[in-house]
Design a protein around this motif. Structure first.
Motif, PDB file in Angstrom:
ATOM      1  N   MET A  22       0.828  -1.198   0.000  1.00 15.23           N
ATOM      2  CA  MET A  22       0.000   0.000   0.000  1.00 15.23           C
ATOM      3  C   MET A  22       0.871   1.261   0.000  1.00 15.23           C
ATOM      4  SD  MET A  22      -3.085   0.831  -0.115  1.00 15.23           S
ATOM      5  CE  MET A  22      -4.178   2.139   0.176  1.00 15.23           C
ATOM      6  N   LYS A  23       1.994   1.204   0.715  1.00 15.32           N
ATOM      7  CA  LYS A  23       2.887   2.357   0.761  1.00 15.32           C
ATOM      8  C   LYS A  23       3.447   2.660  -0.631  1.00 15.32           C
ATOM      9  CE  LYS A  23       6.820   4.166   3.306  1.00 15.32           C
ATOM     10  NZ  LYS A  23       7.820   3.901   4.354  1.00 15.32           N
ATOM     11  N   PHE A  24       3.754   1.605  -1.403  1.00 12.95           N
ATOM     12  CA  PHE A  24       4.269   1.787  -2.758  1.00 12.95           C
ATOM     13  C   PHE A  24       3.236   2.497  -3.638  1.00 12.95           C
ATOM     14  CE2 PHE A  24       4.511   0.294  -7.156  1.00 12.95           C
ATOM     15  CZ  PHE A  24       5.760   0.781  -7.495  1.00 12.95           C
ATOM     16  N   VAL A  25       1.974   2.146  -3.502  1.00 13.00           N
ATOM     17  CA  VAL A  25       0.909   2.759  -4.295  1.00 13.00           C
ATOM     18  C   VAL A  25       0.808   4.247  -3.984  1.00 13.00           C
ATOM     19  CG1 VAL A  25      -1.585   2.781  -4.744  1.00 13.00           C
ATOM     20  CG2 VAL A  25      -0.382   0.607  -4.483  1.00 13.00           C
ATOM     21  N   LYS A  26       0.898   4.606  -2.720  1.00 15.59           N
ATOM     22  CA  LYS A  26       0.835   6.019  -2.329  1.00 15.59           C
ATOM     23  C   LYS A  26       2.020   6.801  -2.890  1.00 15.59           C
ATOM     24  CE  LYS A  26      -1.784   5.440   1.937  1.00 15.59           C
ATOM     25  NZ  LYS A  26      -1.769   5.612   3.388  1.00 15.59           N
ATOM     26  N   ILE A  27       3.202   6.198  -2.836  1.00  9.11           N
ATOM     27  CA  ILE A  27       4.399   6.862  -3.362  1.00  9.11           C
ATOM     28  C   ILE A  27       4.293   7.023  -4.876  1.00  9.11           C
ATOM     29  CG2 ILE A  27       6.893   6.618  -3.709  1.00  9.11           C
ATOM     30  CD1 ILE A  27       6.977   5.304  -0.921  1.00  9.11           C
ATOM     31  N   ALA A  28       3.843   5.970  -5.557  1.00 11.58           N
ATOM     32  CA  ALA A  28       3.692   6.033  -7.011  1.00 11.58           C
ATOM     33  C   ALA A  28       2.660   7.085  -7.408  1.00 11.58           C
ATOM     34  CB  ALA A  28       3.306   4.665  -7.560  1.00 11.58           C
ATOM     35  N   LEU A  29       1.559   7.147  -6.691  1.00  8.83           N
ATOM     36  CA  LEU A  29       0.526   8.144  -6.977  1.00  8.83           C
ATOM     37  C   LEU A  29       1.045   9.564  -6.749  1.00  8.83           C
ATOM     38  CD1 LEU A  29      -2.391   8.763  -7.741  1.00  8.83           C
ATOM     39  CD2 LEU A  29      -2.990   8.512  -5.333  1.00  8.83           C
ATOM     40  N   ALA A  30       1.752   9.773  -5.655  1.00 11.54           N
ATOM     41  CA  ALA A  30       2.323  11.093  -5.367  1.00 11.54           C
ATOM     42  C   ALA A  30       3.336  11.489  -6.439  1.00 11.54           C
ATOM     43  CB  ALA A  30       2.964  11.103  -3.988  1.00 11.54           C
ATOM     44  N   ALA A  31       4.165  10.553  -6.869  1.00 17.07           N
ATOM     45  CA  ALA A  31       5.160  10.843  -7.902  1.00 17.07           C
ATOM     46  C   ALA A  31       4.481  11.187  -9.227  1.00 17.07           C
ATOM     47  CB  ALA A  31       6.095   9.653  -8.082  1.00 17.07           C
ATOM     48  N   THR A  32       3.410  10.484  -9.552  1.00 20.12           N
ATOM     49  CA  THR A  32       2.680  10.762 -10.785  1.00 20.12           C
ATOM     50  C   THR A  32       2.039  12.140 -10.753  1.00 20.12           C
ATOM     51  OG1 THR A  32       2.226   8.408 -11.073  1.00 20.12           O
ATOM     52  CG2 THR A  32       0.837   9.935 -12.296  1.00 20.12           C
ATOM     53  N   VAL A  33       1.395  12.471  -9.659  1.00 21.70           N
ATOM     54  CA  VAL A  33       0.764  13.795  -9.524  1.00 21.70           C
ATOM     55  C   VAL A  33       1.823  14.889  -9.615  1.00 21.70           C
ATOM     56  CG1 VAL A  33      -0.464  15.324  -7.932  1.00 21.70           C
ATOM     57  CG2 VAL A  33      -1.227  12.967  -8.251  1.00 21.70           C
ATOM     58  N   PHE A  34       2.933  14.689  -8.955  1.00 21.21           N
ATOM     59  CA  PHE A  34       4.011  15.684  -9.004  1.00 21.21           C
ATOM     60  C   PHE A  34       4.537  15.850 -10.417  1.00 21.21           C
ATOM     61  CE2 PHE A  34       8.559  16.685  -8.863  1.00 21.21           C
ATOM     62  CZ  PHE A  34       8.496  17.927  -8.268  1.00 21.21           C
ATOM     63  N   ALA A  35       4.774  14.751 -11.112  1.00 18.29           N
ATOM     64  CA  ALA A  35       5.318  14.806 -12.464  1.00 18.29           C
ATOM     65  C   ALA A  35       4.362  15.508 -13.419  1.00 18.29           C
ATOM     66  CB  ALA A  35       5.631  13.399 -12.963  1.00 18.29           C
ATOM     67  N   LEU A  36       3.086  15.231 -13.312  1.00 21.67           N
ATOM     68  CA  LEU A  36       2.112  15.857 -14.196  1.00 21.67           C
ATOM     69  C   LEU A  36       1.947  17.342 -13.904  1.00 21.67           C
ATOM     70  CD1 LEU A  36      -0.620  13.091 -14.366  1.00 21.67           C
ATOM     71  CD2 LEU A  36       1.070  13.691 -16.118  1.00 21.67           C
ATOM     72  N   SER A  37       1.994  17.729 -12.640  1.00 21.08           N
ATOM     73  CA  SER A  37       1.843  19.143 -12.311  1.00 21.08           C
ATOM     74  C   SER A  37       3.095  19.935 -12.671  1.00 21.08           C
ATOM     75  CB  SER A  37       1.503  19.324 -10.835  1.00 21.08           C
ATOM     76  OG  SER A  37       2.569  18.898 -10.019  1.00 21.08           O
ATOM     77  N   ALA A  38       4.247  19.318 -12.579  1.00 23.73           N
ATOM     78  CA  ALA A  38       5.496  20.011 -12.902  1.00 23.73           C
ATOM     79  C   ALA A  38       5.604  20.278 -14.399  1.00 23.73           C
ATOM     80  CB  ALA A  38       6.695  19.202 -12.419  1.00 23.73           C
TER      81      ALA A  38
END
Length: 44
Positions: free
Chosen positions: A1-17
């Motif tokens: 579950m922790k991996f999913v949260k990290i992956a989701l956060a990284a995706t959101v960050f990458a798209l917003s950047a």
């Protein structure tokens, strides 16, 4: 579950950047330009 949260956060960050990058070319001495479609003038 922790991996999913990290992956989701990284995706959101990458798209917003990527949407925050300014485009180059056609800028005046102040770093601004006119949008010829709308007539608006903005700076980067």
């Amino acid at each position: 579950m922790k991996f999913v949260k990290i992956a989701l956060a990284a995706t959101v960050f990458a798209l917003s950047a990527t949407s925050a990058f300014a485009h180059g070319g056609g800028l005046d001495g102040n770093g601004c330009h006119t949008n010829h479609k709308t007539g608006g003038y903005h700076c980067h």
